[in-house]
Design a protein around this motif. Structure first.
Motif, mmCIF file in Angstrom:
data_model
loop_
_atom_site.group_PDB
_atom_site.id
_atom_site.type_symbol
_atom_site.label_atom_id
_atom_site.label_comp_id
_atom_site.label_asym_id
_atom_site.label_seq_id
_atom_site.Cartn_x
_atom_site.Cartn_y
_atom_site.Cartn_z
ATOM 1 N N GLN A 268 -5.612 -3.315 10.655
ATOM 2 C CA GLN A 268 -5.319 -1.885 10.551
ATOM 3 C C GLN A 268 -5.987 -1.340 9.295
ATOM 4 O OE1 GLN A 268 -1.183 -0.886 10.839
ATOM 5 N NE2 GLN A 268 -0.767 -2.543 12.278
ATOM 6 N N SER A 269 -6.650 -0.199 9.426
ATOM 7 C CA SER A 269 -7.342 0.367 8.272
ATOM 8 C C SER A 269 -6.372 0.879 7.217
ATOM 9 C CB SER A 269 -8.293 1.484 8.712
ATOM 10 O OG SER A 269 -7.582 2.492 9.389
ATOM 11 N N LEU A 270 -5.114 1.089 7.585
ATOM 12 C CA LEU A 270 -4.107 1.502 6.601
ATOM 13 C C LEU A 270 -3.936 0.460 5.501
ATOM 14 C CD1 LEU A 270 -1.028 3.118 8.389
ATOM 15 C CD2 LEU A 270 -2.423 4.067 6.576
ATOM 16 N N HIS A 271 -4.255 -0.775 5.800
ATOM 17 C CA HIS A 271 -4.155 -1.854 4.816
ATOM 18 C C HIS A 271 -4.967 -1.513 3.567
ATOM 19 C CE1 HIS A 271 -3.555 -6.023 3.522
ATOM 20 N NE2 HIS A 271 -4.827 -6.045 3.182
ATOM 21 N N LEU A 272 -6.139 -0.936 3.755
ATOM 22 C CA LEU A 272 -6.984 -0.550 2.621
ATOM 23 C C LEU A 272 -6.333 0.552 1.797
ATOM 24 C CD1 LEU A 272 -10.384 -0.479 4.526
ATOM 25 C CD2 LEU A 272 -9.490 -2.301 3.077
ATOM 26 N N LEU A 273 -5.697 1.511 2.460
ATOM 27 C CA LEU A 273 -5.027 2.599 1.763
ATOM 28 C C LEU A 273 -3.900 2.070 0.888
ATOM 29 C CD1 LEU A 273 -4.602 5.648 1.332
ATOM 30 C CD2 LEU A 273 -3.063 5.585 3.289
ATOM 31 N N TYR A 274 -3.128 1.134 1.401
ATOM 32 C CA TYR A 274 -2.047 0.555 0.603
ATOM 33 C C TYR A 274 -2.595 -0.187 -0.610
ATOM 34 C CZ TYR A 274 1.202 1.740 4.316
ATOM 35 O OH TYR A 274 1.960 2.415 5.228
ATOM 36 N N GLY A 275 -3.729 -0.843 -0.451
ATOM 37 C CA GLY A 275 -4.345 -1.533 -1.585
ATOM 38 C C GLY A 275 -4.787 -0.568 -2.670
ATOM 39 N N PHE A 276 -5.440 0.521 -2.275
ATOM 40 C CA PHE A 276 -5.851 1.518 -3.267
ATOM 41 C C PHE A 276 -4.639 2.166 -3.937
ATOM 42 C CE2 PHE A 276 -9.949 1.658 -0.894
ATOM 43 C CZ PHE A 276 -10.767 1.359 -1.967
ATOM 44 N N ALA A 277 -3.614 2.480 -3.166
ATOM 45 C CA ALA A 277 -2.408 3.091 -3.730
ATOM 46 C C ALA A 277 -1.723 2.154 -4.719
ATOM 47 C CB ALA A 277 -1.449 3.473 -2.604
ATOM 48 N N LEU A 278 -1.730 0.869 -4.423
ATOM 49 C CA LEU A 278 -1.127 -0.118 -5.318
ATOM 50 C C LEU A 278 -1.847 -0.138 -6.665
ATOM 51 C CD1 LEU A 278 1.004 -2.395 -5.504
ATOM 52 C CD2 LEU A 278 -0.768 -3.957 -4.735
ATOM 53 N N ALA A 279 -3.176 -0.104 -6.625
ATOM 54 C CA ALA A 279 -3.949 -0.137 -7.868
ATOM 55 C C ALA A 279 -3.820 1.160 -8.661
ATOM 56 C CB ALA A 279 -5.417 -0.424 -7.561
ATOM 57 N N LEU A 280 -3.551 2.269 -7.991
ATOM 58 C CA LEU A 280 -3.457 3.568 -8.673
ATOM 59 C C LEU A 280 -2.042 3.929 -9.119
ATOM 60 C CD1 LEU A 280 -5.862 5.716 -6.485
ATOM 61 C CD2 LEU A 280 -6.273 4.806 -8.771
ATOM 62 N N ALA A 281 -1.045 3.165 -8.700
ATOM 63 C CA ALA A 281 0.346 3.505 -8.999
ATOM 64 C C ALA A 281 0.626 3.553 -10.501
ATOM 65 C CB ALA A 281 1.286 2.513 -8.314
ATOM 66 N N LEU A 282 0.214 2.543 -11.245
ATOM 67 C CA LEU A 282 0.493 2.505 -12.684
ATOM 68 C C LEU A 282 -0.238 3.602 -13.456
ATOM 69 C CD1 LEU A 282 1.908 1.247 -15.100
ATOM 70 C CD2 LEU A 282 0.044 -0.397 -15.246
ATOM 71 N N PRO A 283 -1.543 3.811 -13.244
ATOM 72 C CA PRO A 283 -2.188 4.909 -13.970
ATOM 73 C C PRO A 283 -1.568 6.276 -13.664
ATOM 74 C CG PRO A 283 -3.844 3.450 -13.051
ATOM 75 C CD PRO A 283 -2.518 3.011 -12.507
ATOM 76 N N LEU A 284 -1.153 6.498 -12.431
ATOM 77 C CA LEU A 284 -0.506 7.769 -12.100
ATOM 78 C C LEU A 284 0.845 7.900 -12.785
ATOM 79 C CD1 LEU A 284 -1.416 8.110 -8.327
ATOM 80 C CD2 LEU A 284 -2.346 9.405 -10.239
ATOM 81 N N ALA A 285 1.619 6.825 -12.811
ATOM 82 C CA ALA A 285 2.918 6.856 -13.498
ATOM 83 C C ALA A 285 2.729 7.079 -14.995
ATOM 84 C CB ALA A 285 3.684 5.562 -13.243
#
Length: 117
Positions: free
Chosen positions: A66-83
């Motif tokens: 599922q291509s959503l897998h890539l979205l979750y990976g990017f969101a995981l890496a961006l979570a800390l900088p956004l917080a």
């Protein structure tokens, strides 16, 4: 390499669960993020980036179902900088809560990423 990607994902989920609870406990106690807690967050970010690099290497040999897998990976890496941008000018107790909740949310993202692999 696929097995390593899966094992790192599981380790990230467990690690983020502990770090998230740690941040919430710091917030409940009225304490700001300690240097050890900040270090744990940095370790998470390095692990998320390493996991992403493993995923990119696997992308060419075996794309996810599922291509959503890539979205979750990017969101995981961006979570800390956004917080970190959210808590930049907040009181220290709020920073602990925010980072703790971010870690728990990121653990959920990682679990979701595992289920869409």
């Amino acid at each position: 390499m696929l097995s390593l990607h899966g094992r790192v994902a599981t380790a990230i989920v467990l690690y983020l669960s502990v770090v998230g609870l740690w941040g919430v406990v710091l917030g409940v106690r009225g304490s700001g993020p300690t240097p050890n807690f900040i270090g744990a967050l940095v370790i998470f970010e390095v692990a998320a980036i390493a996991q992403g690099l493993l995923g990119i290497a696997l992308l060419f040999s075996r794309p996810p179902s599922q291509s959503l897998h890539l979205l979750y990976g990017f969101a995981l890496a961006l979570a800390l900088p956004l917080a970190a941008t959210i808590v930049r000018r907040r009181e220290r107790r709020t920073a602990s809560f925010t980072f703790g909740l971010m870690a728990l949310f990121a653990a959920g993202l990682a679990i979701r990423g595992i289920t869409t692999a």
